[in-house]
Design a protein around this motif. Structure first.
Motif, PDB file in Angstrom:
ATOM      1  N   PRO A   1      -9.919  24.051 -65.277  1.00  0.00           N
ATOM      2  CA  PRO A   1     -10.453  24.771 -66.434  1.00  0.00           C
ATOM      3  C   PRO A   1     -10.884  26.202 -66.130  1.00  0.00           C
ATOM      4  O   PRO A   1     -10.941  27.038 -67.020  1.00  0.00           O
ATOM      5  CB  PRO A   1     -11.677  23.924 -66.846  1.00  0.00           C
ATOM      6  N   ARG A   2     -11.211  26.512 -64.865  1.00  0.00           N
ATOM      7  CA  ARG A   2     -11.726  27.839 -64.540  1.00  0.00           C
ATOM      8  C   ARG A   2     -10.977  28.396 -63.330  1.00  0.00           C
ATOM      9  O   ARG A   2     -10.712  27.677 -62.367  1.00  0.00           O
ATOM     10  CB  ARG A   2     -13.223  27.732 -64.226  1.00  0.00           C
ATOM     11  N   ILE A   3     -10.652  29.686 -63.355  1.00  0.00           N
ATOM     12  CA  ILE A   3      -9.829  30.343 -62.331  1.00  0.00           C
ATOM     13  C   ILE A   3      -8.623  29.463 -62.024  1.00  0.00           C
ATOM     14  O   ILE A   3      -8.434  28.934 -60.933  1.00  0.00           O
ATOM     15  CB  ILE A   3     -10.653  30.665 -61.057  1.00  0.00           C
ATOM     16  N   ASN A   4      -7.816  29.279 -63.063  1.00  0.00           N
ATOM     17  CA  ASN A   4      -6.654  28.399 -62.931  1.00  0.00           C
ATOM     18  C   ASN A   4      -5.421  29.130 -62.456  1.00  0.00           C
ATOM     19  O   ASN A   4      -4.394  28.518 -62.202  1.00  0.00           O
ATOM     20  CB  ASN A   4      -6.368  27.710 -64.274  1.00  0.00           C
ATOM     21  N   ASP A   5      -5.524  30.466 -62.329  1.00  0.00           N
ATOM     22  CA  ASP A   5      -4.349  31.211 -61.905  1.00  0.00           C
ATOM     23  C   ASP A   5      -4.339  31.496 -60.407  1.00  0.00           C
ATOM     24  O   ASP A   5      -3.293  31.452 -59.751  1.00  0.00           O
ATOM     25  CB  ASP A   5      -4.221  32.523 -62.688  1.00  0.00           C
ATOM     26  N   LEU A   6      -5.502  31.775 -59.824  1.00  0.00           N
ATOM     27  CA  LEU A   6      -5.554  32.164 -58.417  1.00  0.00           C
ATOM     28  C   LEU A   6      -5.001  31.090 -57.465  1.00  0.00           C
ATOM     29  O   LEU A   6      -4.276  31.427 -56.514  1.00  0.00           O
ATOM     30  CB  LEU A   6      -6.981  32.553 -58.020  1.00  0.00           C
ATOM     31  N   PRO A   7      -5.314  29.805 -57.638  1.00  0.00           N
ATOM     32  CA  PRO A   7      -4.739  28.815 -56.716  1.00  0.00           C
ATOM     33  C   PRO A   7      -3.218  28.862 -56.668  1.00  0.00           C
ATOM     34  O   PRO A   7      -2.607  28.785 -55.599  1.00  0.00           O
ATOM     35  CB  PRO A   7      -5.255  27.479 -57.270  1.00  0.00           C
ATOM     36  N   LEU A   8      -2.592  28.987 -57.851  1.00  0.00           N
ATOM     37  CA  LEU A   8      -1.138  29.073 -57.885  1.00  0.00           C
ATOM     38  C   LEU A   8      -0.669  30.366 -57.239  1.00  0.00           C
ATOM     39  O   LEU A   8       0.303  30.380 -56.466  1.00  0.00           O
ATOM     40  CB  LEU A   8      -0.649  29.000 -59.337  1.00  0.00           C
ATOM     41  N   MET A   9      -1.358  31.471 -57.522  1.00  0.00           N
ATOM     42  CA  MET A   9      -0.964  32.762 -56.968  1.00  0.00           C
ATOM     43  C   MET A   9      -1.046  32.749 -55.447  1.00  0.00           C
ATOM     44  O   MET A   9      -0.207  33.351 -54.763  1.00  0.00           O
ATOM     45  CB  MET A   9      -1.862  33.865 -57.554  1.00  0.00           C
TER      46      MET A   9
ATOM     47  N   LEU B   1      -0.568  30.176 -53.412  1.00  0.00           N
ATOM     48  CA  LEU B   1       0.589  29.452 -52.877  1.00  0.00           C
ATOM     49  C   LEU B   1       1.862  30.279 -53.012  1.00  0.00           C
ATOM     50  O   LEU B   1       2.713  30.284 -52.111  1.00  0.00           O
ATOM     51  CB  LEU B   1       0.735  28.113 -53.599  1.00  0.00           C
ATOM     52  N   VAL B   2       1.987  30.993 -54.122  1.00  0.00           N
ATOM     53  CA  VAL B   2       3.152  31.860 -54.301  1.00  0.00           C
ATOM     54  C   VAL B   2       3.186  32.924 -53.216  1.00  0.00           C
ATOM     55  O   VAL B   2       4.240  33.211 -52.623  1.00  0.00           O
ATOM     56  CB  VAL B   2       3.135  32.514 -55.699  1.00  0.00           C
ATOM     57  N   ALA B   3       2.014  33.533 -52.916  1.00  0.00           N
ATOM     58  CA  ALA B   3       1.968  34.561 -51.871  1.00  0.00           C
ATOM     59  C   ALA B   3       2.318  33.981 -50.509  1.00  0.00           C
ATOM     60  O   ALA B   3       2.907  34.673 -49.662  1.00  0.00           O
ATOM     61  CB  ALA B   3       0.573  35.186 -51.833  1.00  0.00           C
TER      62      ALA B   3
ATOM     63  N   ARG C   1      -6.256  22.824 -51.113  1.00  0.00           N
ATOM     64  CA  ARG C   1      -6.408  22.739 -49.653  1.00  0.00           C
ATOM     65  C   ARG C   1      -5.311  21.882 -49.036  1.00  0.00           C
ATOM     66  O   ARG C   1      -4.712  22.236 -48.009  1.00  0.00           O
ATOM     67  CB  ARG C   1      -7.779  22.183 -49.282  1.00  0.00           C
ATOM     68  N   GLY C   2      -5.008  20.748 -49.658  1.00  0.00           N
ATOM     69  CA  GLY C   2      -3.956  19.889 -49.125  1.00  0.00           C
ATOM     70  C   GLY C   2      -2.606  20.588 -49.119  1.00  0.00           C
ATOM     71  O   GLY C   2      -1.836  20.480 -48.152  1.00  0.00           O
ATOM     72  N   ALA C   3      -2.313  21.326 -50.186  1.00  0.00           N
ATOM     73  CA  ALA C   3      -1.053  22.066 -50.252  1.00  0.00           C
ATOM     74  C   ALA C   3      -0.991  23.142 -49.183  1.00  0.00           C
ATOM     75  O   ALA C   3       0.062  23.383 -48.571  1.00  0.00           O
ATOM     76  CB  ALA C   3      -0.882  22.666 -51.645  1.00  0.00           C
ATOM     77  N   VAL C   4      -2.096  23.797 -48.935  1.00  0.00           N
ATOM     78  CA  VAL C   4      -2.145  24.824 -47.892  1.00  0.00           C
ATOM     79  C   VAL C   4      -1.878  24.193 -46.523  1.00  0.00           C
ATOM     80  O   VAL C   4      -1.127  24.748 -45.699  1.00  0.00           O
ATOM     81  CB  VAL C   4      -3.508  25.552 -47.911  1.00  0.00           C
ATOM     82  N   ASP C   5      -2.493  23.042 -46.284  1.00  0.00           N
ATOM     83  CA  ASP C   5      -2.259  22.349 -45.005  1.00  0.00           C
ATOM     84  C   ASP C   5      -0.786  21.983 -44.853  1.00  0.00           C
ATOM     85  O   ASP C   5      -0.196  22.128 -43.762  1.00  0.00           O
ATOM     86  CB  ASP C   5      -3.131  21.094 -44.915  1.00  0.00           C
ATOM     87  N   ASP C   6      -0.171  21.501 -45.950  1.00  0.00           N
ATOM     88  CA  ASP C   6       1.256  21.153 -45.895  1.00  0.00           C
ATOM     89  C   ASP C   6       2.100  22.405 -45.650  1.00  0.00           C
ATOM     90  O   ASP C   6       3.043  22.382 -44.843  1.00  0.00           O
ATOM     91  CB  ASP C   6       1.682  20.489 -47.204  1.00  0.00           C
TER      92      ASP C   6
END
Length: 778
Positions: A189-197, A199-201, A248-253
């Motif tokens: 619901p909040r800051i929903n764009d930065l996590p995706l951004m 991973l894209v970076a 965090r899990g995606a970053v670890d992967d």
């Protein structure tokens, strides 16, 4: 059907008042070959009906409905998966694209074969103004980035993270790869764009940018820029931490196959810390007063206190001025202590500096590496003990000094800070939090009696109490000081007498045998010439009373000029009082000359109004001098000390009588002299190394933190009333009652102490009632 060149994905929810303008800007693109995918996240205000009219008008507009609200994060996922173009722009339902956005961004992406294209944005405030600081921060910095430099450049470590998706044109496949790494049902619901951004970076291999401002963002229309006027809104703001934690899990992967795994992890931790700091800043700056406590308590349920402090200190240090009232207390003893920082104003000879340098020697001998940090310039290099580092702060503004403090703690790998200035500076809590951000805990060392701020008329004591939890421990100089804090509900406190000075150590190694005074009584005093607390002019009054009683005497006053008293002023006042032939200030003496002057005296006389630990008493006694003084009942040096004769504060006549009486017979004088030496030796009986080690490890001896007694509370109430009245009078030892308004203010300040005492010791109620009357607060 031919695929469009650019997909414009619009996640919308209850945007009925702005969606038409947003759609008009998408349809007005100079690049005709676009598709506009509106994903309605279960709006309830008729937003979908507005979109349907655009669908009927232009077949480039598509509408996809969510049956239930799933957050803009999921709405964007739906749009990304439905997109048919190789490149994609995001447009929020309350913003606008400039007409050339798609064409200009796509042209650069194609010519550079880039996964990402960054462009400028315009921030439109509620009143229509543009060009604010936020807008300036959002403009592209790097012209081109390749490989791992994409992540390094877009999410630089130790810089506030920016992850707005509407600042970029994306290769659609990169977005789909990023979404594939995350749970399909994830809602943010909040800051929903930065996590995706982020991973894209981490996935992108190429980035280029242009300065053209292609996007118009309307600040305050969405979830940003609002007051935090309820716990629900505070929870909404704070949910940003769950957003960054969700990847965090995606970053670890991703790190398992990333060419710079450590960079990826470090960048993520910095980004997470930035988000925590940003949330903290928003809650502190935007919360209504009646919501702030609950808001910060909720924040601490989402992230450990250490993470919050570290994030605030790194990215938004201005919030420390508020956080200092809300953080839980850290605990000593959770890790080994190797490196210790001693904090002071500047390092010189005498006073607090003498205590600090002695402390540094004990700690160095115990195997610790010690760094002394002076907050002001002017330290004397010869005062630095061997093996100890000295650092002086150079920044003038608070934020710069806090940054220096963090750097020193980090560079010197500090484990514990002992701050010797908590009674003398208002910003020590911010420094304690800045140190904690680097893993160093702070012990506050208080160098005067706890009522000193009452005498000075400052709020220092209130500050210490209000911010006590920023300190891992509080060390005071007497059991009565410790009793005060315990009566106030502050338990992490113990007392520790000051260590012996070099003069004391040297004196006890060959204490002289004193002879009873002859016809003339020779008195001595040494210290700094200061009136406010040491009351050096009272020595002149004692001299006048000795003369009035017919005594033959001299008082030699030794010490440097201070803020309000010089030797010249002192001697002038002695002349005015008619005792200049017997009471003389001779300036500072050191070493053998000081010792010779002390040994030529028969007794030490002191008229201090307030002290924390008057080491000159022990130094005088170590050389066999009886001590005559005004009462300072909390001093550990005077307790059970038969070498001391004291009278009530301000009773110069009584002190003169005691001097004449006690030095008048050989037997009485020699008994006092012998008792002085015996009591001075008690100062050396304590194992100071063990004492400091125990404090650093959070294990002070039980007897150094006694429970308060009825006598403690009685004495404290009396002393606080006395110093409150003395603060108003400024000079008289027994002033008339303060005006009612001042008395009421002082009582309102002291009343919590009284209530705490009365809860534990109800027998004090009559005394408390009398104290209230003294201050005319009834």
């Amino acid at each position: 059907m031919t695929a469009p060149l650019v997909s414009i994905v619009m996640p919308v929810f209850d945007d009925v008042t702005t969606i038409a303008l947003a759609l008009e800007s998408a349809l007005a693109q100079t690049l005709d070959d676009v598709e506009i995918i509106c994903v309605d996240d279960a709006s309830t205000d008729g937003t979908d009906a507005v979109i349907e009219r655009f669908v009927a008008r232009d077949d480039r507009v598509r509408l996809i409905r969510h049956e239930k609200n799933a957050s803009a994060f999921q709405a964007r996922r739906t749009g990304v998966l439905a997109a048919r173009a190789e490149h994609l722009l995001f447009l929020d339902g309350d913003d606008e694209l400039v007409p050339s956005a798609a064409q200009t961004a796509l042209g650069l992406a194609t010519s550079a074969d880039a996964d990402l294209v960054g462009f400028g944005v315009t921030i439109v405030e509620g009143d229509g103004r543009t060009g604010n600081a936020y807008e300036r921060r959002l403009q592209p910095i790097h012209d081109e980035l390749r490989g791992d430099d994409v992540l390094r450049g877009l999410f630089p470590i130790d810089k506030p993270a920016q992850g707005q998706l509407w600042r970029y044109l994306f290769r659609t496949s990169i977005l789909r790869s990023a979404y594939a790494m995350l749970p399909e049902d994830l809602e943010l619901p909040r800051i929903n764009d930065l996590p995706l951004m982020f991973l894209v970076a981490g996935l992108a291999m190429s980035y280029v940018s242009m300065g053209d401002k292609l996007y118009r963002y309307h600040f305050g229309r969405g979830g940003s820029g609002h007051r935090v006027d309820s716990i629900e809104r505070a929870e909404f703001y704070a949910s940003a931490i769950r957003s960054i934690d969700s990847i965090r899990g995606a970053v670890d992967d991703l790190a398992t196959a990333h060419t710079e795994a450590e960079l990826l992890r470090a960048s993520y931790e910095s980004t997470r810390s930035s988000i925590i700091g940003y949330v903290c800043f928003q809650l502190v700056e935007r919360s209504d007063a009646d919501v702030l406590d609950m808001a910060l308590a909720h924040l601490m349920s989402l992230a450990p206190a250490e993470d919050i402090i570290r994030a605030a200190a790194r990215f938004y240090p201005v919030t420390l001025k508020t956080l200092k009232f809300h953080m839980p207390r850290p605990l000593l003893g959770t890790r080994p202590v190797r490196n210790v920082l001693l904090a002071t104003s500047n390092l010189r000879t005498g006073g607090v500096s003498a205590v600090l340098t002695s402390q540094a020697r004990y700690l160095t001998d115990a195997g610790y590496h010690v760094t002394v940090v002076a907050r002001s310039a002017g330290s004397e290099p010869h005062a630095v003990p061997a093996g100890v580092d000295l650092v002086e702060l150079t920044s003038r503004d608070l934020l710069g000094r806090l940054a220096e403090w963090r750097s020193i703690c980090r560079d010197h790998d500090i484990d514990v800070v002992i701050d010797h200035q908590v009674l003398y500076t208002q910003y020590w809590p911010e420094f304690a939090l800045a140190a904690r951000a680097e893993g160093a805990l702070t012990i506050g060392w208080i160098h005067n009696f706890v009522a000193r701020p009452v005498l000075d008329g400052t709020d220092r004591l209130e500050l210490i109490e209000a911010c006590s939890k920023t300190l891992a421990h509080i060390t005071v100089l007497s059991p009565l000081d410790a009793a005060y804090f315990r009566l106030r509900g502050i338990e992490h406190v113990s007392f520790a007498p000051n260590p012996p000075s070099p003069l004391l150590l040297d004196s006890l190694s060959h204490a002289p045998e004193k002879q009873a005074p002859g016809e003339k009584i020779r008195l001595v005093w040494w210290g700094r010439l200061e009136q406010r607390t040491k009351q050096v002019y009272e020595l002149i009054e004692v001299g006048a009373q000795l003369r009035a009683q017919g005594a033959s005497f001299s008082i030699t006053v030794i010490g440097p000029d201070w803020d309000d008293v010089t030797a010249r002023k002192f001697n002038a006042r002695a002349r005015q009082r008619g005792v200049a032939d017997a009471v003389v200030a001779i300036g500072p003496l050191r070493g053998a000359r000081l010792e010779a002057e002390i040994d030529a005296a028969d007794a030490f006389v002191t008229t201090s109004l307030i002290e924390g630990y008057q080491l000159t008493i022990a130094e005088a006694q170590a050389r066999g001098l009886p001590v005559f003084m005004y009462e300072l009942p909390w001093l550990t040096l005077v307790q059970d000390n038969d070498g001391i004769v004291s009278v009530p504060q301000g009773d110069a006549s009584g002190l003169a009588r005691q001097i004449v009486r006690s030095t008048g017979t050989r037997e009485t004088y020699l008994e006092l002299s012998s008792a002085s030496i015996a009591n001075a030796r008690r100062v050396l009986d304590r194992d100071y190394t063990r004492l400091y080690v125990d404090v650093l490890n959070g294990t002070p001896a039980h007897e150094l933190s006694p429970s308060p007694t009825m006598d403690d509370a009685r004495i404290l109430l009396g002393l606080f009333s006395f110093y409150a009245a003395r603060s108003h009078s400024g000079s008289s030892a027994r002033p008339s009652a303060a005006p009612a308004e001042l008395g009421i203010r002082l009582w309102s300040w002291a009343a919590p102490l009284g209530r705490q005492a009365l809860q534990k010791l109800p027998g004090l109620r009559p005394l408390a009632h009398r104290a209230k009357g003294w201050l005319r607060a009834r």
